[in-house]
Structures are given as C-alpha cells and as structure tokens.
Design a protein around this motif. Structure first.
Motif, PDB file in Angstrom:
ATOM      1  N   TRP A  26       0.828  -1.197   0.000  1.00  0.00           N
ATOM      2  CA  TRP A  26       0.000   0.000   0.000  1.00  0.00           C
ATOM      3  C   TRP A  26       0.861   1.244   0.000  1.00  0.00           C
ATOM      4  O   TRP A  26       1.916   1.272   0.620  1.00  0.00           O
ATOM      5  N   ALA A  28       0.137   5.486   0.484  1.00  0.00           N
ATOM      6  CA  ALA A  28      -0.883   6.509   0.747  1.00  0.00           C
ATOM      7  C   ALA A  28      -1.059   7.477  -0.417  1.00  0.00           C
ATOM      8  O   ALA A  28      -2.142   8.016  -0.620  1.00  0.00           O
ATOM      9  N   CYS A  33      -4.748   3.023  -4.566  1.00  0.00           N
ATOM     10  CA  CYS A  33      -4.894   2.642  -3.159  1.00  0.00           C
ATOM     11  C   CYS A  33      -5.997   3.472  -2.501  1.00  0.00           C
ATOM     12  O   CYS A  33      -6.807   2.948  -1.733  1.00  0.00           O
ATOM     13  N   GLU A  34      -6.013   4.753  -2.808  1.00  0.00           N
ATOM     14  CA  GLU A  34      -7.030   5.635  -2.239  1.00  0.00           C
ATOM     15  C   GLU A  34      -8.440   5.161  -2.589  1.00  0.00           C
ATOM     16  O   GLU A  34      -9.357   5.277  -1.790  1.00  0.00           O
ATOM     17  N   GLU A  37      -9.321   2.474  -0.077  1.00  0.00           N
ATOM     18  CA  GLU A  37      -8.928   2.709   1.315  1.00  0.00           C
ATOM     19  C   GLU A  37     -10.068   2.456   2.291  1.00  0.00           C
ATOM     20  O   GLU A  37      -9.889   1.788   3.311  1.00  0.00           O
ATOM     21  N   ALA A  41      -9.990  -0.398   5.143  1.00  0.00           N
ATOM     22  CA  ALA A  41     -10.100  -0.037   6.558  1.00  0.00           C
ATOM     23  C   ALA A  41     -11.255  -0.796   7.209  1.00  0.00           C
ATOM     24  O   ALA A  41     -11.130  -1.294   8.328  1.00  0.00           O
ATOM     25  N   LEU A  56      -0.515  -4.548   6.520  1.00  0.00           N
ATOM     26  CA  LEU A  56      -0.421  -3.488   5.528  1.00  0.00           C
ATOM     27  C   LEU A  56       1.044  -3.102   5.405  1.00  0.00           C
ATOM     28  O   LEU A  56       1.655  -2.659   6.381  1.00  0.00           O
ATOM     29  N   SER A  66      -5.186   4.259  11.353  1.00  0.00           N
ATOM     30  CA  SER A  66      -6.036   4.320  10.164  1.00  0.00           C
ATOM     31  C   SER A  66      -6.607   2.958   9.808  1.00  0.00           C
ATOM     32  O   SER A  66      -7.610   2.868   9.104  1.00  0.00           O
ATOM     33  N   PHE A  67      -5.960   1.897  10.271  1.00  0.00           N
ATOM     34  CA  PHE A  67      -6.384   0.543   9.952  1.00  0.00           C
ATOM     35  C   PHE A  67      -6.424  -0.300  11.227  1.00  0.00           C
ATOM     36  O   PHE A  67      -5.604  -1.197  11.407  1.00  0.00           O
ATOM     37  N   PRO A  90      -1.977  -0.863  -5.383  1.00  0.00           N
ATOM     38  CA  PRO A  90      -2.078  -1.876  -4.331  1.00  0.00           C
ATOM     39  C   PRO A  90      -1.892  -3.280  -4.894  1.00  0.00           C
ATOM     40  O   PRO A  90      -2.300  -3.578  -6.005  1.00  0.00           O
TER      41      PRO A  90
END
Length: 131
Positions: A26, A28, A33-34, A37, A41, A56, A66-67, A90
């Motif tokens: 991953w 950011a 990936c976004e 996301e 999550a 991750l 965040s996860f 990803p």
C-alpha cells in the motif's frame, strides 16, 4: 533473511508462520490505493470469520490507527515486495500458516478486494424494521 525493524520488535519470517496472513502492499499517495482505502479499513476493522491476519506493508512510516485490527509495517527498503514479487500498489498476497505463499499476487484495487473477500457485516446498527 527477512528482518524489518520496528518499535515493538523486528518483523521476521516467524511472523508469517502460525496463521494465514494477507500482505497488502500500500502507498498513501497511490490513487488506486485511495480508491479502496475505505473498503480496506472496514475489512481490517471487521474481517470475515476465518479471514487471514491483515498486514499493511507501506514504504514509509504511517499511522496504524487508520487501519485498526491490521498490522501496519513500514518497509522502506522494499524487502517484502522483493520477496513476493509485487509489481506496485495496491497488491496483495496471502501467506498460509505454514509460511508459504498461498496465492499469486492480486494486483489493483478490484483484485485485492476479491482476494480478501467482503468484510464481515456491520453489527453496530439494528436491522431495519420489516414493513
């Protein structure tokens, strides 16, 4: 040998033995990936029964909050990416409890989501009343 230093102790091959693990590579700043996301999550927070543990793998330091439920592993040298032959982000691969790769790399958001499967149903809301 695999060794990634982290505050809570090194991550080594031993961390990939004993339970199925999904490694999700991953970044950011990756627009692909976004796109997944929120799904990732939610999956990390509410994995389906029998789901592999989520790790991750990111190329930089990140906020693991965040996860929740996932292990967030900074791998700036790209050791895991080199070992598993992941071409970009990803990407995901499942490692079986015996420590052997159990899937080919899933590349792209849709393939990653397909490999992981759907998250467990949300249980914090009561079911809708029947009419």
């Amino acid at each position: 040998a695999l060794r990634i230093d982290r505050p809570e102790g090194p991550f080594t091959e031993a961390d990939l033995v004993g339970r199925d693990t999904a490694l999700v590579f991953w970044r950011a700043t990756c627009p692909y990936c976004e796109e997944i996301e929120a799904d990732l999550a939610r999956w990390a927070e509410s994995p389906p029964a029998g789901a592999p543990h989520l790790v991750l793998v990111i190329p930089h330091e990140a906020d693991p909050s965040s996860f929740p439920g996932a292990t967030v592993l900074a791998d700036p040298a790209g050791q895991l990416s080199a070992i598993f032959g992941t071409p970009g982000t990803p990407t995901a691969v499942v490692v079986a409890a015996a420590g052997r790769t159990a899937s080919v790399p899933a590349v792209g958001g849709e393939q990653v989501k397909a490999l992981l499967g759907p998250p467990a149903p949300l249980t914090d809301h009561p079911p809708a009343a029947a009419d």
